[in-house]
Write a protein that holds these residues in place. Sequence first.
Motif, PDB file in Angstrom:
ATOM      1  N   MET A 260      -6.436  -7.955  19.337  1.00 29.46           N
ATOM      2  CA  MET A 260      -7.277  -6.797  19.513  1.00 29.46           C
ATOM      3  C   MET A 260      -6.386  -5.572  19.576  1.00 29.46           C
ATOM      4  O   MET A 260      -5.350  -5.575  20.227  1.00 29.46           O
ATOM      5  CB  MET A 260      -8.065  -7.022  20.803  1.00 29.46           C
ATOM      6  CG  MET A 260      -9.085  -5.970  21.071  1.00 29.46           C
ATOM      7  SD  MET A 260     -10.611  -6.624  21.683  1.00 29.46           S
ATOM      8  CE  MET A 260     -11.668  -5.779  20.578  1.00 29.46           C
ATOM      9  N   SER A 261      -6.756  -4.542  18.922  1.00 29.97           N
ATOM     10  CA  SER A 261      -5.940  -3.334  18.892  1.00 29.97           C
ATOM     11  C   SER A 261      -6.276  -2.457  20.090  1.00 29.97           C
ATOM     12  O   SER A 261      -7.324  -2.579  20.712  1.00 29.97           O
ATOM     13  CB  SER A 261      -6.173  -2.580  17.583  1.00 29.97           C
ATOM     14  OG  SER A 261      -7.540  -2.246  17.481  1.00 29.97           O
ATOM     15  N   SER A 262      -5.368  -1.545  20.394  1.00 28.11           N
ATOM     16  CA  SER A 262      -5.552  -0.673  21.549  1.00 28.11           C
ATOM     17  C   SER A 262      -6.588   0.408  21.241  1.00 28.11           C
ATOM     18  O   SER A 262      -6.988   0.610  20.091  1.00 28.11           O
ATOM     19  CB  SER A 262      -4.222  -0.038  21.932  1.00 28.11           C
ATOM     20  OG  SER A 262      -3.833   0.882  20.933  1.00 28.11           O
ATOM     21  N   LEU A 263      -6.975   1.089  22.263  1.00 31.55           N
ATOM     22  CA  LEU A 263      -7.947   2.165  22.114  1.00 31.55           C
ATOM     23  C   LEU A 263      -7.373   3.260  21.221  1.00 31.55           C
ATOM     24  O   LEU A 263      -8.080   3.845  20.401  1.00 31.55           O
ATOM     25  CB  LEU A 263      -8.324   2.727  23.500  1.00 31.55           C
ATOM     26  CG  LEU A 263      -9.301   3.886  23.504  1.00 31.55           C
ATOM     27  CD1 LEU A 263     -10.639   3.464  22.934  1.00 31.55           C
ATOM     28  CD2 LEU A 263      -9.463   4.442  24.898  1.00 31.55           C
ATOM     29  N   GLN A 264      -6.087   3.498  21.404  1.00 27.91           N
ATOM     30  CA  GLN A 264      -5.436   4.533  20.591  1.00 27.91           C
ATOM     31  C   GLN A 264      -5.521   4.174  19.108  1.00 27.91           C
ATOM     32  O   GLN A 264      -5.834   5.036  18.277  1.00 27.91           O
ATOM     33  CB  GLN A 264      -3.975   4.670  21.030  1.00 27.91           C
ATOM     34  CG  GLN A 264      -3.240   5.789  20.353  1.00 27.91           C
ATOM     35  CD  GLN A 264      -1.816   5.921  20.884  1.00 27.91           C
ATOM     36  OE1 GLN A 264      -1.337   5.068  21.593  1.00 27.91           O
ATOM     37  NE2 GLN A 264      -1.162   6.987  20.510  1.00 27.91           N
ATOM     38  N   ASP A 265      -5.286   2.908  18.756  1.00 25.10           N
ATOM     39  CA  ASP A 265      -5.359   2.470  17.362  1.00 25.10           C
ATOM     40  C   ASP A 265      -6.793   2.589  16.819  1.00 25.10           C
ATOM     41  O   ASP A 265      -6.999   3.001  15.678  1.00 25.10           O
ATOM     42  CB  ASP A 265      -4.881   1.023  17.222  1.00 25.10           C
ATOM     43  CG  ASP A 265      -3.395   0.861  17.519  1.00 25.10           C
ATOM     44  OD1 ASP A 265      -2.661   1.885  17.426  1.00 25.10           O
ATOM     45  OD2 ASP A 265      -2.981  -0.261  17.870  1.00 25.10           O
ATOM     46  N   GLN A 266      -7.755   2.259  17.670  1.00 24.08           N
ATOM     47  CA  GLN A 266      -9.149   2.346  17.249  1.00 24.08           C
ATOM     48  C   GLN A 266      -9.553   3.798  16.981  1.00 24.08           C
ATOM     49  O   GLN A 266     -10.272   4.089  16.022  1.00 24.08           O
ATOM     50  CB  GLN A 266     -10.069   1.737  18.314  1.00 24.08           C
ATOM     51  CG  GLN A 266      -9.934   0.235  18.431  1.00 24.08           C
ATOM     52  CD  GLN A 266     -10.762  -0.313  19.581  1.00 24.08           C
ATOM     53  OE1 GLN A 266     -11.495   0.413  20.228  1.00 24.08           O
ATOM     54  NE2 GLN A 266     -10.607  -1.621  19.828  1.00 24.08           N
ATOM     55  N   LEU A 267      -9.079   4.717  17.842  1.00 20.30           N
ATOM     56  CA  LEU A 267      -9.388   6.123  17.637  1.00 20.30           C
ATOM     57  C   LEU A 267      -8.724   6.658  16.366  1.00 20.30           C
ATOM     58  O   LEU A 267      -9.304   7.489  15.664  1.00 20.30           O
ATOM     59  CB  LEU A 267      -8.953   6.952  18.853  1.00 20.30           C
ATOM     60  CG  LEU A 267      -9.743   6.735  20.139  1.00 20.30           C
ATOM     61  CD1 LEU A 267      -9.104   7.487  21.292  1.00 20.30           C
ATOM     62  CD2 LEU A 267     -11.184   7.155  19.959  1.00 20.30           C
TER      63      LEU A 267
ATOM     64  N   GLN B  20      -8.033   4.854  13.665  1.00 26.17           N
ATOM     65  CA  GLN B  20      -8.756   4.286  12.526  1.00 26.17           C
ATOM     66  C   GLN B  20     -10.088   5.003  12.307  1.00 26.17           C
ATOM     67  O   GLN B  20     -10.526   5.181  11.176  1.00 26.17           O
ATOM     68  CB  GLN B  20      -9.017   2.796  12.747  1.00 26.17           C
ATOM     69  CG  GLN B  20      -7.772   1.957  12.601  1.00 26.17           C
ATOM     70  CD  GLN B  20      -8.046   0.486  12.917  1.00 26.17           C
ATOM     71  OE1 GLN B  20      -9.128   0.128  13.332  1.00 26.17           O
ATOM     72  NE2 GLN B  20      -7.025  -0.343  12.714  1.00 26.17           N
ATOM     73  N   ALA B  21     -10.727   5.398  13.397  1.00 29.46           N
ATOM     74  CA  ALA B  21     -12.010   6.080  13.273  1.00 29.46           C
ATOM     75  C   ALA B  21     -11.835   7.522  12.815  1.00 29.46           C
ATOM     76  O   ALA B  21     -12.789   8.181  12.426  1.00 29.46           O
ATOM     77  CB  ALA B  21     -12.765   6.044  14.590  1.00 29.46           C
TER      78      ALA B  21
END
Length: 185
Positions: free
Chosen positions: A1-8, A10-11
Amino acid sequence: MSSLQDQLLQAGLVDAKKAKKASKDKRKAQKVQKKSKQVVVDETKAAAAKAREDKAARDRQLNEERKAEQEKKAIQAQIRQLISMNRIEKGSGADLLGYNFTDGKSIKKIHVTGIIQKQLERGQLAIVKLVHVGQQEPDYELVPAAVADKISQRDQECVISRQETADIDEDDPYADYQIPDDLMW
């Protein structure tokens, strides 16, 4: 699972430059805290803790108010029960007499028999106020003096008229001039 920073990232909500700066600031703050042994104050955590404490204080106050209201309702129910179980009939027929008494600043009248009137004057009976929910004008009932004492322990405003038997002082210069019991006003 990727971190919140990575998800932000990507979005597309955060750019790479801001993400690197935020992680760099976080590492610096952790390094400073380890070296200086000082606690870094997090304003958001402090604000959240203060908000929780304020909410707990408000909840305690509301609970105390609810508890006081429930106790008041319980006392009123006890008074209604005492009155309904111990009430004395005022009498009926053509031989009724008007008995005047005061309720606050107003003068009220109930019609009772002569025997009940004498018992009221001697302090054997008392007049109590019974307030019904949704009714503006209270009902006035007769109860024995002992019951009136129990009611006054719970709420003194419910006992309207209670004659106390007064002891006559021997040194009283007006002992010979007593007010007659049958004086009607």
